[in-house]
Design an enzyme around this catalytic site. Structure first.
Site, short mmCIF file in Angstrom:
data_model
loop_
_atom_site.label_atom_id
_atom_site.label_comp_id
_atom_site.label_asym_id
_atom_site.label_seq_id
_atom_site.Cartn_x
_atom_site.Cartn_y
_atom_site.Cartn_z
N LYS A 102 0.90 -1.08 -0.65
CA LYS A 102 0.11 -0.02 -0.43
C LYS A 102 0.69 1.34 0.16
CE LYS A 102 -3.87 -2.21 1.83
NZ LYS A 102 -4.21 -2.63 3.17
N GLN A 156 -4.87 -1.95 9.53
CA GLN A 156 -4.30 -3.41 9.15
C GLN A 156 -5.05 -3.97 10.12
OE1 GLN A 156 -3.16 -4.01 6.26
NE2 GLN A 156 -4.09 -5.85 5.95
N ASP A 211 -11.05 2.64 4.40
CA ASP A 211 -11.35 2.34 4.05
C ASP A 211 -12.70 1.29 4.13
OD1 ASP A 211 -9.34 -0.05 3.42
OD2 ASP A 211 -9.14 -0.53 5.67
#
Ligand code: NDP
Length: 289
Positions: A54, A98, A121
């Protein structure tokens, strides 16, 4: 019929190029470089790989990548305090925590500490609510990427029967809502669904997000259907989807492979959300992506 293979890598590369263009335009017109902060707690090897990838993709798109690592024995309060600092930091446009988090930490609480306007997200209750209400928000990345892959095959999804197998909050539910937003007639199937094969056979668009290798058999696919396989299952040293690919490809009009289908779209949509978040937080209109 032999299916068109939907090349997720190529679509994601095209999307990333557009994102880089939008970032360059924001820099030029507004002296703005969007920043994505990723929080990694503990030493899960797969998570380290994801976070590294990422970071690389973020920088490649011309954005700032900020990484925060906390030890595996970090307390929930430490993670919450970090998220609050990132919420308050104006140089941070997107925050991603994460998953999975170590067992002592309540992931739901941590996610919902994220400022919804930086929740790239799309997993906070606020963004889930916006999606349900049909309001503008940040949409979860994998479902968003799945819908983007359908569009070049079929521009007008209105009225089509979509079946989504899997109802997780991460993939199945938001994907169903996005397809509903496209005016599909959506059926959400799950582990208690009766006659799953028949339900799948009703689909013009069949999406599998289950996490069970080849659960969706080739003969469950209606002739001419579009098949989106979100599943990623490690079998020996291979990655296999939730759909029996070879047999399904004989019947489908178009199908995503695993790997190289939905997977690459997830990071691309994360970058897209970061650019959108950066623009919206400053009251700018959404960049053309
Ligand atoms: P979850 O385990 O959270 O959800 C799985 C869903 O599948 C549940 O709703 C479950 O139903 C349903 N299910 C399980 N068994 C069956 C069955 N026999 N018949 C019908 N439905 C069933 O998984 P996720 O949604 O998080 O992930 C799904 C897959 O997508 C995984 O392979 C994951 O690795 C992959 N994935 C890929 C991403 C990418 O970037 N491409 C990103 C995220 C996930 P119930 O609710 O009834 O238990």
């Amino acid at each position: 019929m032999t299916a068109e293979i939907i090349d997720g890598k190529a679509v994601a590369a095209g999307l990333r190029e557009k994102i880089a263009g939008a970032v360059a335009a924001l820099q030029e017109a507004n002296s703005l470089t969007p920043g994505l902060a990723v929080v990694l707690v503990g030493d899960d090897p797969a998570s380290h790989v994801y976070v590294r990838n990422k970071g690389i993709a973020t920088k490649k798109a011309g954005m700032r990548s900020i990484e925060h690592r906390l030890p595996a024995d970090a307390r929930e309060e430490d993670v919450v305090a970090l998220v609050r600092r990132l919420n308050a930091d104006d140089a941070v446009d997107g925050i991603l925590v994460q998953m999975p988090l170590p067992g002592q930490i309540d992931a739901h609480r941590v996610i919902n500490e994220i400022d919804p306007d930086k929740d790239v997200d799309g997993l906070t209750e606020t963004n889930a609510g916006r999606l349900l209400l049909g309001k503008k928000g940040l949409e979860p990345c994998t479902p968003q990427g799945s819908v983007i892959l359908i569009k070049p095959v079929e521009k007008k999804l209105s009225g089509l029967n979509a079946v989504v197998v899997g109802r997780s909050i991460l993939v199945g539910k938001p994907l169903s809502l996005l397809l509903l937003g496209e005016n599909c007639t959506v059926t959400m199937a799950h582990s208690r669904t009766k006659d799953l094969a028949d339900v799948c056979r009703s689909a013009d668009i069949l999406c599998a997000a289950v996490g069970k290798a080849e659960l969706v058999r080739g003969d469950w696919v209606r002739e001419g259907a579009i098949v989106i396989d979100v599943g990623i299952n490690r079998v020996g040293d291979r990655l296999i989807g939730d759909v029996e690919y070879a047999a399904a490809a004989q019947r489908a009009r178009a199908i995503t492979p695993v790997p190289g289908g939905v997977g690459p779209m997830t990071i691309a949509c994360l970058l897209k959300n970061t650019v959108l978040a950066a623009a919206r937080r400053r009251g700018l209109s959404d960049p053309e992506i």
